[in-house]
Design an enzyme around this catalytic site. Structure first.
Site, PDB file in Angstrom:
ATOM      1  CE  LYS A   1      35.785  54.329  48.839  1.00  0.00           C
ATOM      2  NZ  LYS A   1      36.696  55.282  48.688  1.00  0.00           N
ATOM      3  CB  THR A   2      35.256  59.299  45.520  1.00  0.00           C
ATOM      4  OG1 THR A   2      36.294  58.262  45.756  1.00  0.00           O
ATOM      5  CG2 THR A   2      36.056  60.667  45.206  1.00  0.00           C
TER       6      THR A   2
ATOM      7  CG  ASP B   1      37.647  57.990  50.890  1.00  0.00           C
ATOM      8  OD1 ASP B   1      36.548  57.156  50.965  1.00  0.00           O
ATOM      9  OD2 ASP B   1      38.319  57.791  50.006  1.00  0.00           O
ATOM     10  CD  GLU B   2      39.079  53.410  51.060  1.00  0.00           C
ATOM     11  OE1 GLU B   2      38.475  52.777  51.831  1.00  0.00           O
ATOM     12  OE2 GLU B   2      39.100  53.087  50.008  1.00  0.00           O
TER      13      GLU B   2
ATOM     14  CD  GLN C   1      35.673  47.911  49.548  1.00  0.00           C
ATOM     15  OE1 GLN C   1      36.608  47.778  48.721  1.00  0.00           O
ATOM     16  NE2 GLN C   1      34.721  48.346  49.400  1.00  0.00           N
TER      17      GLN C   1
ATOM     18  NE  ARG D   1      38.210  45.623  44.401  1.00  0.00           N
ATOM     19  CZ  ARG D   1      37.682  46.940  44.803  1.00  0.00           C
ATOM     20  NH1 ARG D   1      37.846  48.064  44.520  1.00  0.00           N
ATOM     21  NH2 ARG D   1      36.764  46.741  45.887  1.00  0.00           N
TER      22      ARG D   1
END
Length: 666
Positions: free
Chosen positions: A31-32, A210-211, A241, A598
Site C-alpha cells: 500500500k505504501t 494511509d490506514e 486490520q 506479521r
C-alpha cells in the site's frame, strides 16, 4: 518513475485520478508503494507538489513515506509536498488560522497527562462534586465526543458534559488546545467559514490517506471538507486490520465513503509480498469468520512454507521459558539474527515473564512500548519551560515549573494563586500582577512570583531576538537545572542519564529551529512541533539492533518479521475477556489476524493450560481462534513429549549460546 514495477492492481490504483479512489489493501500488499508512486504520478501529470498532501497516523510512517517519495522524484519537484500525520496538518491549519478561531499566536498543546491535570483543577473548583477516580473516564468521554464531532452543548446531561464545557472554556482562556482539537477545530472552522475552506481547498488539491480504516468521524469530515464534491482523493485501508475502535476509529467510514461519493472507484490489492502461502491461508480462514463488506483473499508467490506450530505449556512461566529455548534452538539450527524474531502478545503485562526468560538465556531483546522519552521528568520540566516562553498563559506548564528548581513557591501558594485566577478568569501568570492578589498572599510571596514571571518574560524576549538555543541553554544554567538534577539523583549514573536526556532534547530543538519556515516565530514553530512529537512518538526513535522484538499486537501493526511467536492464545486473553462478555469479538479476531500476518516465514502459536489470575492458578481453554485456523496446516507440538532428537538439538543450542557468552566475556 517506473510503473512497470507495479502489479496490475497497484498500477490501476496509481493511474486512477479522475474519480475518488478507495484501495482495499490487504496485509503486505504494497500500500505504501501505491501511495508514493501515486504522488510521483500526480507530479508527472503536472500537479505541483505543493498542492498534494499525504496523510497518515504516525510520525514514523510519515517519515518513511517522505523518504520513499524522495527516491522516486528529485528534491526540486517535491518542493512544498505535504507528507504528515492528520494532527500535524491540523496544527498547521490552526497556526495559520488562529485569528479566525479567536486564538493568539503561540498555541500550547496539552497531552493526555496535562488534560487530566486540568480536569482535576476544574473539578476541584466545581459546584458539583466529582470523585477523583472518575476523572480518567470523564477525560476519555470528552475525547470520544470530540472524535465524534459532538460539542459541549450537544453532550447532554452526562456529568462529564459539565466538565467538557468548563474544560473548553479554560483551554480558550489559556490559549491552548488538546490533541483532539487539532482535528475538531479545523473542521468547525471550515464548516463555519466557507472562505477559509476555499483557500485550503485551493492549496491542497489532492489528498492521499494511509490506514484509512483507522479514521474517526472528525477525521473523515476533514477529508470530505478539504476534497469537496469532486472528491479528489485516494484512500488506502484494510477493514480486516481495523484494531483501534477503543480510540475512536470507525471502520464503517469505508462504507460511508461509497454513500457520500457515488463515483468512488474501488480497487483491491490481494497479492501479498510478505508471507508464505500457508500463513496467508491461515489468515484468510480466520478472518473469513468476520462479516465483510469488501471480500478479499490474500495470496503469495513465495511457496507454501512450513507448518504452523502450536505449543501447549503447563503455565505462563513454562510458556516464557520454553518460548525462549525454542527461539534459541531455531536460531542455532537455521542461522540468521535475533532481530529476525518477534514475540507478540495481547496485553503489556504478559511481557514481564518473557523479559526474564530472555535475560536468563542471555538473548538480547527490545521491548517496544517502554517509557516514552517525553515522559521522563527532566524532559517534561524543560518542555514546560519552553511552553511558557511562547505562551505565558499555559497554566499546566506554569504549575509544573514554578517551583522547579525550588524557589520558595510551594503548593499552598500555588493553590491560593490558582483559586484567585479561577475567580478572575485569568491565567496564573497574569494573576501574579493583579493588585487583588495582595489580599490573599504576602508581599514576599508575590515578589517571588513576579520575579519568576519577569525572568520568563526576559528569556522569551531575548530568545526571539538573539541566538534562541544559546538563550535557552543560558536559562537552564541560570536556574541551576543541572545542579537540581544532580541533587535529586540517586547516584551519578542516574544523573548522567537524566542530563543526557536534556541534551538530547536540546539537540532535537536545534533541528526543529533550523526547519522553521520564513516568517514564522522559530521558537513558537519549533515548540509546537516538539509537543506534537511528544504526543505521537511515545518512544524515542532508536535502532533496535540485533535483538528480539517484544511487543503487543497493537504495536506490531505495520511491521514484519521472518519468525513470529504469537503467545497467550487462550480464551480470556485473545480474545480478551471484556470482548467475550460483550459478545463482540470481531476486533479481537482482527487483532489475531494482524499478528498472524506479521510473519514472513514461520509462525508459532502458544497457549497455557493454566495461568495465574488474581493470585491463584486457574484452568485455561485454548483460544477459539485456534479452532478457526485450517487444522491440516497446524502442528500441535505440545500435545506430546518432545522426541529425544529434538531434546538433544535444543541442548546443543543452549550449549552453543553458553560458549558464545564465555567467548564474549573472554
Amino acid at each position: 518513475m517506473k510503473l512497470a514495477e507495479l502489479n496490475p492492481q497497484q498500477r490501476a490504483a496509481v493511474k486512477a485520478v479522475d474519480t475518488p479512489v478507495l484501495v482495499i489493501a490487504g496485509a503486505g500488499s504494497g500500500k505504501t508503494r501505491v501511495i508514493t508512486h501515486k504522488i510521483a504520478y500526480l507530479i508527472d501529470q503536472g500537479l505541483a507538489a505543493r498542492h498534494i498532501a499525504a496523510l497518515t497516523f504516525t510520525n514514523k510512517a510519515a517519515r518513511e513515506m517522505k523518504q520513499r517519495v524522495g527516491q522516486l522524484i528529485d528534491g526540486n519537484r517535491a518542493k512544498g509536498l505535504t507528507v504528515s500525520t492528520f494532527h500535524s496538518l491540523g496544527l498547521d491549519i490552526l497556526r495559520r488560522e488562529h485569528k479566525a478561531l479567536g486564538f493568539k499566536p503561540g498555541l500550547s498543546i496539552l497531552d493526555g497527562h496535562d488534560r487530566l491535570n486540568l480536569l482535576k483543577e476544574i473539578a476541584a473548583h466545581h459546584e458539583q462534586h466529582f470523585h477523583p477516580d472518575d476523572l480518567p473516564g470523564h477525560a476519555q468521554k470528552i475525547s470520544g465526543w470530540k472524535n465524534d464531532l459532538i460539542l459541549p452543548e450537544q453532550a447532554g446531561d452526562d456529568p462529564a458534559a459539565l466538565l467538557y464545557r468548563d474544560y473548553q472554556r479554560c483551554l480558550k482562556a489559556y490559549n491552548a488546545v488538546d490533541f483532539d482539537d487539532l482535528i475538531l477545530l479545523p473542521v468547525l472552522l471550515f464548516q463555519n467559514r466557507p472562505e477559509v475552506l476555499e483557500k485550503w481547498q485551493a492549496r491542497l488539491r489532492y489528498l492521499l490517506v494511509d490506514e484509512y480504516q483507522d479514521t474517526n468521524r472528525t477525521q473523515y469530515r476533514l477529508l470530505c471538507l478539504l476534497t469537496g464534491k469532486l472528491g479528489r482523493f485516494t484512500v488506502v485501508g484494510d477493514d480486516d486490520q481495523s484494531i483501534y475502535a477503543w480510540r475512536g476509529a470507525q471502520p464503517e467510514n469505508l462504507v460511508q465513503l461509497h454513500r457520500d461519493f457515488p463515483r468512488l472507484k474501488i480497487i483491491k490489492l490481494e497479492q501479498n509480498y510478505r508471507s508464505t502461502g500457508r500463513i496467508l491461508k491461515a489468515a484468510n480462514r480466520l478472518i473469513a469468520n468476520n462479516p465483510h463488506v469488501f471480500e478479499k483473499k490474500l495470496w503469495s508467490q513465495y511457496g507454501f512454507g512450513d507448518p504452523i506450530r502450536v505449543l501447549a505449556h503447563e503455565d505462563e512461566f513454562a510458556e516464557a521459558r520454553q518460548t525462549a529455548a525454542d527461539l534459541l534452538h531455531h536460531k542455532f539450527r537455521n542461522g540468521g539474527r535475533f532481530s529476525d524474531y518477534a514475540i507478540l502478545y495481547r496485553s503489556n503485562h504478559q511481557a514481564r515473564l518473557f523479559e526474564r526468560a530472555l535475560r536468563e538465556q542471555r538473548i538480547p531483546y527490545f521491548l517496544s512500548g517502554g517509557q516514552s522519552f517525553f515522559n521522563h521528568a527532566e524532559v517534561k520540566d524543560v518542555v514546560a519551560y519552553l511552553r511558557l516562553l511562547v505562551n505565558p498563559d499555559d497554566d499546566i506548564a506554569f504549575l509544573r515549573v514554578a517551583n522547579t528548581p525550588k524557589r520558595e513557591i510551594g503548593p499552598a501558594t500555588l493553590e491560593k494563586l490558582g483559586s484567585y485566577a479561577q475567580k478572575r478568569h485569568v491565567s496564573l501568570f497574569a494573576a501574579c500582577y493583579e493588585m487583588g492578589l495582595t489580599q490573599i498572599l504576602g508581599d514576599k510571596t508575590i515578589d517571588r512570583l513576579q520575579h519568576f514571571c519577569d525572568f520568563l518574560g526576559d528569556v522569551a524576549d531575548r530568545a526571539k531576538r538573539g541566538d534562541t538555543l544559546a538563550v535557552i541553554e543560558e536559562m537552564l544554567e541560570t536556574i541551576g537545572y543541572r545542579d537540581h538534577l544532580r541533587d535529586a539523583a540517586a547516584n551519578p549514573k542516574q544523573f548522567e542519564r537524566r542530563w543526557e536526556n536534556v541534551r538530547d532534547l536540546l539537540d532535537w530543538l536545534a533541528r526543529l529551529l533550523e526547519e522553521a519556515e520564513d516568517g514564522d516565530d522559530p521558537l513558537n514553530a519549533a515548540i509546537t512541533k516538539l509537543m506534537l512529537l511528544d504526543i505521537l512518538d511515545r518512544t524515542r526513535d532508536e535502532e533496535a539492533g540485533d535483538r528480539v522484538a517484544l511487543m503487543t499486537l497493537h504495536a506490531a501493526k505495520g511491521l514484519e518479521f521472518p519468525h513470529v511467536y504469537l503467545v497467550g492464545m487462550e480464551e480470556g486473553l485473545l480474545p480478551h475477556q471484556t470482548s467475550i462478555d460483550l459478545d463482540d469479538i470481531e476486533e479481537e479476531r482482527r487483532l489475531c489476524y494482524v499478528g498472524i500476518t506479521r510473519a514472513q516465514k514461520t509462525l508459532t502459536l502458544s497457549y497455557c493450560r493454566k495461568r495465574r489470575r488474581y493470585g491463584e492458578m486457574v484452568d485455561c481453554n485454548p483460544s477459539r481462534f485456534l479452532e478457526e485456523l485450517p487444522q491440516e496446516d497446524l502442528e500441535w507440538v505440545g500435545k506430546s513429549a518432545l522426541p529425544e532428537a529434538e531434546k538433544k538439538a535444543r541442548g546443543q543450542a543452549a550449549l552453543q549460546q553458553l560458549k558464545t557468552i564465555l567467548q564474549e566475556a573472554g
